[in-house]
Design a protein around this motif. Structure first.
Motif, PDB file in Angstrom:
ATOM      1  N   GLU A 274      44.715  -7.695 -13.919  1.00 25.54           N
ATOM      2  CA  GLU A 274      46.186  -7.798 -14.509  1.00 25.54           C
ATOM      3  C   GLU A 274      46.661  -6.376 -14.499  1.00 25.54           C
ATOM      4  O   GLU A 274      47.841  -6.198 -14.106  1.00 25.54           O
ATOM      5  CB  GLU A 274      46.065  -8.108 -16.106  1.00 25.54           C
ATOM      6  N   GLU A 275      45.773  -5.285 -14.880  1.00 30.04           N
ATOM      7  CA  GLU A 275      46.098  -4.175 -14.857  1.00 30.04           C
ATOM      8  C   GLU A 275      45.162  -3.187 -13.764  1.00 30.04           C
ATOM      9  O   GLU A 275      44.302  -3.394 -13.795  1.00 30.04           O
ATOM     10  CB  GLU A 275      45.827  -3.585 -16.369  1.00 30.04           C
ATOM     11  N   LYS A 276      45.939  -2.571 -13.036  1.00 25.76           N
ATOM     12  CA  LYS A 276      45.351  -1.812 -11.836  1.00 25.76           C
ATOM     13  C   LYS A 276      44.712  -0.509 -12.440  1.00 25.76           C
ATOM     14  O   LYS A 276      45.150   0.491 -12.194  1.00 25.76           O
ATOM     15  CB  LYS A 276      46.244  -1.624 -10.682  1.00 25.76           C
ATOM     16  N   SER A 277      43.801  -0.567 -13.285  1.00 31.27           N
ATOM     17  CA  SER A 277      43.027   0.615 -13.681  1.00 31.27           C
ATOM     18  C   SER A 277      41.494   0.423 -13.794  1.00 31.27           C
ATOM     19  O   SER A 277      41.089  -0.870 -13.690  1.00 31.27           O
ATOM     20  CB  SER A 277      43.355   0.747 -15.144  1.00 31.27           C
ATOM     21  N   SER A 278      40.855   1.440 -14.205  1.00 28.45           N
ATOM     22  CA  SER A 278      39.129   1.156 -14.268  1.00 28.45           C
ATOM     23  C   SER A 278      39.134   0.296 -15.353  1.00 28.45           C
ATOM     24  O   SER A 278      38.167  -0.724 -15.270  1.00 28.45           O
ATOM     25  CB  SER A 278      38.578   2.864 -14.531  1.00 28.45           C
ATOM     26  N   GLU A 279      39.875   0.588 -16.267  1.00 30.86           N
ATOM     27  CA  GLU A 279      39.411  -0.619 -17.574  1.00 30.86           C
ATOM     28  C   GLU A 279      40.007  -2.187 -17.297  1.00 30.86           C
ATOM     29  O   GLU A 279      39.326  -2.915 -17.873  1.00 30.86           O
ATOM     30  CB  GLU A 279      40.388   0.031 -18.746  1.00 30.86           C
ATOM     31  N   GLY A 280      41.181  -2.163 -16.599  1.00 30.90           N
ATOM     32  CA  GLY A 280      41.830  -3.630 -16.143  1.00 30.90           C
ATOM     33  C   GLY A 280      40.570  -4.040 -15.398  1.00 30.90           C
ATOM     34  O   GLY A 280      40.249  -5.316 -15.589  1.00 30.90           O
ATOM     35  N   ILE A 281      39.903  -3.423 -14.427  1.00 30.53           N
ATOM     36  CA  ILE A 281      38.810  -3.973 -13.479  1.00 30.53           C
ATOM     37  C   ILE A 281      37.692  -4.427 -14.367  1.00 30.53           C
ATOM     38  O   ILE A 281      37.114  -5.488 -14.236  1.00 30.53           O
ATOM     39  CB  ILE A 281      38.454  -3.016 -12.387  1.00 30.53           C
ATOM     40  N   LEU A 282      37.180  -3.737 -15.108  1.00 30.32           N
ATOM     41  CA  LEU A 282      35.902  -3.847 -16.113  1.00 30.32           C
ATOM     42  C   LEU A 282      36.224  -5.118 -16.888  1.00 30.32           C
ATOM     43  O   LEU A 282      35.468  -5.888 -17.382  1.00 30.32           O
ATOM     44  CB  LEU A 282      35.750  -2.772 -16.738  1.00 30.32           C
ATOM     45  N   GLU A 283      37.772  -5.371 -17.382  1.00 32.45           N
ATOM     46  CA  GLU A 283      38.001  -6.320 -18.291  1.00 32.45           C
ATOM     47  C   GLU A 283      37.865  -7.492 -17.339  1.00 32.45           C
ATOM     48  O   GLU A 283      37.546  -8.717 -17.914  1.00 32.45           O
ATOM     49  CB  GLU A 283      39.389  -5.944 -18.738  1.00 32.45           C
ATOM     50  N   ALA A 284      38.511  -7.441 -16.211  1.00 31.13           N
ATOM     51  CA  ALA A 284      38.482  -8.731 -15.345  1.00 31.13           C
ATOM     52  C   ALA A 284      37.061  -9.082 -14.929  1.00 31.13           C
ATOM     53  O   ALA A 284      36.572 -10.368 -14.612  1.00 31.13           O
ATOM     54  CB  ALA A 284      39.373  -8.503 -14.016  1.00 31.13           C
ATOM     55  N   ILE A 285      36.202  -8.008 -14.698  1.00 30.77           N
ATOM     56  CA  ILE A 285      34.738  -8.390 -14.529  1.00 30.77           C
ATOM     57  C   ILE A 285      34.084  -9.478 -15.548  1.00 30.77           C
ATOM     58  O   ILE A 285      33.487 -10.236 -15.519  1.00 30.77           O
ATOM     59  CB  ILE A 285      33.591  -7.344 -14.042  1.00 30.77           C
ATOM     60  N   LYS A 286      34.295  -8.546 -17.053  1.00 37.15           N
ATOM     61  CA  LYS A 286      34.005  -9.490 -18.007  1.00 37.15           C
ATOM     62  C   LYS A 286      34.360 -10.812 -18.258  1.00 37.15           C
ATOM     63  O   LYS A 286      33.636 -11.817 -18.793  1.00 37.15           O
ATOM     64  CB  LYS A 286      34.579  -8.895 -19.468  1.00 37.15           C
ATOM     65  N   LYS A 287      35.712 -11.124 -17.807  1.00 36.00           N
ATOM     66  CA  LYS A 287      36.214 -12.251 -17.751  1.00 36.00           C
ATOM     67  C   LYS A 287      35.786 -13.252 -16.658  1.00 36.00           C
ATOM     68  O   LYS A 287      36.210 -14.515 -16.537  1.00 36.00           O
ATOM     69  CB  LYS A 287      37.720 -12.235 -17.780  1.00 36.00           C
ATOM     70  N   GLY A 288      34.781 -12.790 -15.946  1.00 39.81           N
ATOM     71  CA  GLY A 288      34.662 -13.776 -14.671  1.00 39.81           C
ATOM     72  C   GLY A 288      35.659 -13.785 -13.697  1.00 39.81           C
ATOM     73  O   GLY A 288      35.631 -14.793 -12.816  1.00 39.81           O
ATOM     74  N   LEU A 289      36.694 -12.805 -13.364  1.00 43.40           N
ATOM     75  CA  LEU A 289      37.432 -13.034 -12.503  1.00 43.40           C
ATOM     76  C   LEU A 289      36.874 -12.454 -11.172  1.00 43.40           C
ATOM     77  O   LEU A 289      37.816 -11.563 -10.598  1.00 43.40           O
ATOM     78  CB  LEU A 289      38.865 -12.227 -12.996  1.00 43.40           C
TER      79      LEU A 289
END
Ligand SMILES: [Zn+2]
Ligand SMILES: [Zn+2]
Length: 213
Positions: free
Chosen positions: A172-187
């Motif tokens: 959703e958000e193009k940043s390091s935090e956004g990527i890690l958040e998406a990994i956690k969500k399984g995206l």
């Protein structure tokens, strides 16, 4: 976004400098990269200095435990030496980092511990796997059993193999935090393939055997 979550440089047992690795990542069209040297975060800080926002950098490193190699993301602090697997997972939780089980195919015997103390995702595709399809299948089984997201990484130890495998992440958000958040969500979805056979036989076998001791 196309992210290589597993790359080594001269700061551990890789042959490429941080600059060479980044250049290759840009050439291969990656959107993000995590330099994951063994017990070292130096690559991240060096990359941060030379990069000018063309590619997203995720802080990372790899830690060897008695129950397998673990990739840690989002933290810039290294844990104490000889930390146990379960201690490491707890250590990462406390600091709100992310832990991914690296190339787990060889270590199914640790399943019980991994179940009890779950990482955040499983690296199902490692480009260095000497016997690709079989090991990927084993990794998928492990991820399914743990009910965790699947990722991919090159585990490149030389610049030319950066991006051979990667993780496709819906962010959703193009940043390091956004990527890690998406990994956690399984995206996530593993992408790419295996490195050339010559490299896999030379390096892959060596690392897999090493990860077994
Ligand atoms: Zn490893
Ligand atoms: Zn590695």
């Amino acid at each position: 976004m196309k992210i290589d979550l597993h790359v080594h440089t001269v700061y551990s047992d890789g042959s490429g400098t941080v600059e060479e690795v980044i250049r290759r990542a840009l050439e291969k069209g990656l959107d993000g990269i995590a330099i994951t040297d063994h017990n070292s975060i130096k690559g991240y800080f060096e990359a941060k200095k030379i990069l000018k926002e063309k590619i997203i950098l995720i802080p990372g490193f790899e830690v060897k435990t008695e129950k397998g190699h673990i990739l840690i993301y989002g933290l810039t602090e290294i844990p104490e030496k000889n930390i146990s697997y379960e201690e490491l997972i707890e250590w990462v939780r406390k600091r709100r980092g992310i832990a991914i089980l690296a190339h787990p195919a060889a270590g199914r015997k640790y399943m019980k511990t991994w179940m009890r103390s779950k990482p955040d995702a499983v690296e199902v595709l490692n480009a260095l796997y000497p016997i690709g399809s079989l090991m990927i299948k084993m990794g998928m089984k492990i991820a399914n059993k743990l009910e965790l997201p699947m990722t991919g990484g090159s585990d490149a130890h030389q610049p030319e193999n950066v991006g051979d495998a990667y993780t496709l992440v819906k962010v959703e958000e193009k940043s390091s935090e956004g990527i890690l958040e998406a990994i956690k969500k399984g995206l996530t979805e593993p992408g790419g393939g295996l490195s050339p056979l010559k490299i896999r036989l030379k390096l892959g076998l060596k690392f897999i055997l090493r990860s077994l001791d």
